[in-house]
Design a protein around this motif. Structure first.
Motif, mmCIF file in Angstrom:
data_model
loop_
_atom_site.group_PDB
_atom_site.id
_atom_site.type_symbol
_atom_site.label_atom_id
_atom_site.label_comp_id
_atom_site.label_asym_id
_atom_site.label_seq_id
_atom_site.Cartn_x
_atom_site.Cartn_y
_atom_site.Cartn_z
ATOM 1 N N UNK A 201 -41.910 13.976 57.339
ATOM 2 C CA UNK A 201 -41.959 14.389 55.785
ATOM 3 C C UNK A 201 -40.665 14.604 55.409
ATOM 4 N N UNK A 202 -39.530 14.472 55.891
ATOM 5 C CA UNK A 202 -38.226 14.930 55.605
ATOM 6 C C UNK A 202 -37.416 13.724 55.691
ATOM 7 N N UNK A 203 -36.298 13.572 54.696
ATOM 8 C CA UNK A 203 -35.315 12.659 54.666
ATOM 9 C C UNK A 203 -34.186 13.132 55.286
ATOM 10 N N UNK A 204 -33.814 14.253 55.191
ATOM 11 C CA UNK A 204 -32.398 14.911 55.615
ATOM 12 C C UNK A 204 -32.647 16.396 56.112
ATOM 13 N N UNK A 348 -28.895 20.194 54.441
ATOM 14 C CA UNK A 348 -30.259 19.580 54.949
ATOM 15 C C UNK A 348 -31.265 20.281 54.281
ATOM 16 N N UNK A 349 -32.697 19.703 54.403
ATOM 17 C CA UNK A 349 -33.770 20.172 54.196
ATOM 18 C C UNK A 349 -34.385 21.258 54.991
ATOM 19 N N UNK A 350 -34.008 21.082 56.270
ATOM 20 C CA UNK A 350 -34.527 22.023 57.154
ATOM 21 C C UNK A 350 -33.855 21.651 58.493
ATOM 22 N N UNK A 351 -33.703 23.065 59.358
ATOM 23 C CA UNK A 351 -32.939 22.762 60.661
ATOM 24 C C UNK A 351 -34.141 23.051 61.555
#
Length: 434
Positions: A201-204, A348-351
């Motif tokens: 669900x993440x692009x970045x 980023x959106x998440x690591x």
């Protein structure tokens, strides 16, 4: 940017979601994947033409509006083998196009041996044989701890394996008569995470691995970024301390030379809390307050210092546990500062943190979070840093995902179209160029 095709990953993400969730309507697919209806329609039209998915003679349950017709996978569309090569073992999965793993295997292996590549081919050979009722094999994906020039040619430089300019892809392809894609193992892990994990669900987002090595996959705009020469994400070899210890890459003071498993064990031995026979699992056990480290060359029960340099429990297990936790927290602080730099550069959106070292994550995390919050830009200080449990299978799944993505129109990265993998809808697998 020279990265893998975002369009291919989007197509494979549709297949992965259908595999996990079962038949769905187009509207539900678009909603769950965060995709526009127009894009979803374009992708499904192509997959229908390829014979990978089919429209079913039933509709989704009514929710008060118009009911959409369900789309499902064609189960016999294809499968891929995914392989992770490590210094001392090989992990393999047999994975279908929908991401379902049908078989796994992990075997001890010396990847530094002179005949390592032919030995890998012989390990894989039984899995490449056709059998009635088994989907066609689309190809083989291989993840390695090093730099790969291009996935299709698969020339590997891996200091950890003592490999220099090893044409792994060409050699395996010639031996097995199949299309082979080779990629850095963390990049492959990033592809798998994008298709089958939190990254769906993440692009970045970033995938950071800790353990025997320190690695990074950068997923930007929905695809894994490889860089101009396949070396993007070599996070473990970012210089941190010019006067630091030598690294396997030939430089000094790299991040990996400061916080990898071997370094942390060496620090623990120097502190007298573990002996020569100890493993990363022993350090984790000690940090967790377990006495398991005593069984692997750590402290003995006789008092004083044992032959391997460990110390006994007379000072109290709490002291040894506190030292283990301090070592891991300090490693976390170093990692946290570097993650703050990545967040500053890449937003980023998440690591997502993965790898063997995550077994000790509860004792890394305080240092990581403390340093990250101190050094990250304000916009990133609340960035989610999540951890996924370590298994070799997920690494091998990532390698298989390289093939499954390349099986959909356009290949992976800079794959030569003449060597593109085919096989969907019953077409034959194109043999590797010799």
């Amino acid at each position: 940017m020279n990265g893998s095709s975002g369009e291919d990953l989007t197509s494979t993400a549709v297949l992965a979601l259908l595999g996990r969730a079962g038949p769905m309507s187009r509207a539900a697919l678009a909603r769950d994947l965060g995709m526009s209806p127009a894009t979803l329609t374009q992708v499904t039209r192509r997959l229908l033409t390829q014979g990978v998915i089919e429209e079913l003679d039933r509709q989704e349950p009514s929710r008060g509006g118009r009911r959409g017709r369900l789309i499902g996978l064609v189960g016999s569309a294809g499968r891929a083998l995914g392989v992770k090569v490590a210094v001392d073992h090989v992990a393999l999965v047999d994975m279908r196009l929908d991401g379902r793993v049908t078989e796994t295997m992990t075997v001890p292996f010396d990847a530094t041996a002179l005949e390592a590549v032919p030995a890998i081919a012989e390990l894989l050979r039984p899995f490449t044989e056709s059998a009635q009722g088994v989907p066609p094999l689309l190809g083989i994906g291989v993840g390695v701890p090093g730099t790969v020039d291009r996935p299709d040619s698969g020339v590997v430089d891996a200091a950890m394996l003592n490999w220099e300019n090893v044409p792994l892809g060409t050699m395996l392809g010639a031996s097995l008569g199949l299309a082979v894609l080779v990629e850095n193992d963390v990049n492959a892990l990033g592809s798998g995470e994008r298709l089958y994990g939190r990254g769906r669900s993440l692009n970045d987002f970033l995938v950071v691995t800790i353990g025997r090595g320190i690695g990074l996959a950068v997923v930007a705009g929905g695809h894994v970024y490889r860089g101009a020469h396949g070396g993007a994400g070599d996070f473990g070899h970012v210089p941190v301390d010019p006067d630091g210890p030598p690294c396997t890459c030939g430089n000094r003071g790299c991040l990996e030379a400061l916080i990898s498993d071997d370094v942390l064990l060496r620090t623990a031995r120097s502190a007298g809390i573990l002996g020569e026979g100890a493993t990363p699992a022993d350090l984790a056990d000690l940090a967790n307050g377990s006495d398991g480290a005593n069984d692997s060359g750590g402290a003995n029960d006789s008092g004083g210092t044992d032959d391997s340099g460990g110390t006994d429990d007379s000072g109290g297990t709490d002291d040894r546990t506190a030292t283990a936790r301090r070592i891991l927290r300090e490693a976390g602080q170093l990692l946290g500062r570097q993650l703050a730099g990545l967040a500053t550069l890449l937003d980023p959106q998440e690591i997502v943190v993965m790898g063997e070292g995550t077994r000790s994550w509860p004792w890394w995390e305080p240092g990581v979070r403390e340093a990250f919050e101190r050094h990250a830009p304000r916009r990133a200080r609340e960035l989610a840093i999540t951890v996924e449990p370590y298994t070799d299978t997920i690494w091998a799944q990532g390698a298989a995902a390289l093939v499954l993505a390349a099986s959909l129109d356009g290949g992976v990265g800079s794959v030569d179209p003449r060597r593109r993998i085919h096989g969907l809808g019953g077409a034959a697998v194109e043999r590797s160029a010799r």
